[in-house]
Design a protein around this motif. Structure first.
Motif, mmCIF file in Angstrom:
data_model
loop_
_atom_site.group_PDB
_atom_site.id
_atom_site.type_symbol
_atom_site.label_atom_id
_atom_site.label_comp_id
_atom_site.label_asym_id
_atom_site.label_seq_id
_atom_site.Cartn_x
_atom_site.Cartn_y
_atom_site.Cartn_z
ATOM 1 N N MET A 7 -17.499 17.034 14.189
ATOM 2 C CA MET A 7 -17.319 15.971 13.195
ATOM 3 C C MET A 7 -18.489 14.977 13.245
ATOM 4 N N GLU A 8 -19.013 14.712 14.428
ATOM 5 C CA GLU A 8 -20.174 13.832 14.529
ATOM 6 C C GLU A 8 -21.387 14.457 13.844
ATOM 7 N N VAL A 41 -21.302 16.644 11.397
ATOM 8 C CA VAL A 41 -21.040 16.588 9.953
ATOM 9 C C VAL A 41 -21.328 15.185 9.432
ATOM 10 N N GLN A 42 -20.925 14.166 10.181
ATOM 11 C CA GLN A 42 -21.156 12.786 9.754
ATOM 12 C C GLN A 42 -22.651 12.484 9.659
ATOM 13 N N THR A 43 -23.446 12.929 10.640
ATOM 14 C CA THR A 43 -24.886 12.667 10.576
ATOM 15 C C THR A 43 -25.527 13.412 9.411
ATOM 16 N N PHE A 85 -24.030 14.219 6.642
ATOM 17 C CA PHE A 85 -23.593 13.513 5.436
ATOM 18 C C PHE A 85 -24.445 12.272 5.206
ATOM 19 N N LYS A 86 -24.736 11.534 6.273
ATOM 20 C CA LYS A 86 -25.577 10.339 6.137
ATOM 21 C C LYS A 86 -26.980 10.710 5.674
ATOM 22 N N LYS A 131 -26.785 11.552 1.953
ATOM 23 C CA LYS A 131 -26.628 10.330 1.159
ATOM 24 C C LYS A 131 -27.948 9.574 1.067
#
Length: 115
Positions: free
Chosen positions: A75-76, A78-80, A82-83, A86
């Motif tokens: 999940m970390e 995926v979050q990076t 995603f950032k 963006k």
């Protein structure tokens, strides 16, 4: 640990504190829960094969913990990602679009695919 039922409520609808045992209400503190847990473990520990069952349960809980940690790492990541996406989107939106110098819609589509 067991107390008699309290005075009936003014409303006509009664909801027992423990479903399935109407009229029986428990008023337990954390000390009562610890005592009940200790008694339950003492009772269960006398059963044959209890140690093996507890070891299997602990192994299962360790596997769940490892899976949860692996999911957290994913999940970390995926979050990076995603950032990053963006941020790239914001950069792309900030760049002004070039004026189209080709009048042919087919060429416009072709250049859009190539770009």
């Amino acid at each position: 640990m067991f107390f008699p039922p309290s005075k009936p409520a003014k409303t006509t609808v009664k909801s027992p504190m423990v479903p399935g045992f109407p009229g029986l209400q428990f008023n337990m503190s954390i000390d009562h829960m610890q005592l009940l847990g200790t008694l339950a473990m003492m009772t269960l520990s006398r059963q044959p094969g209890f140690k093996k069952q507890m070891e299997e349960t602990m192994d299962f809980l360790r596997q769940i913990q490892q899976a949860a940690e692996a999911i957290a790492v994913q999940m970390e990541v995926v979050q990076t990602e995603f950032k990053k996406i963006k941020a790239d989107e914001q950069i792309i939106e900030a760049v002004p679009r070039q004026t189209n110098q080709y009048g042919n819609p087919f060429l416009q589509h072709l250049f859009r695919l190539m770009g």
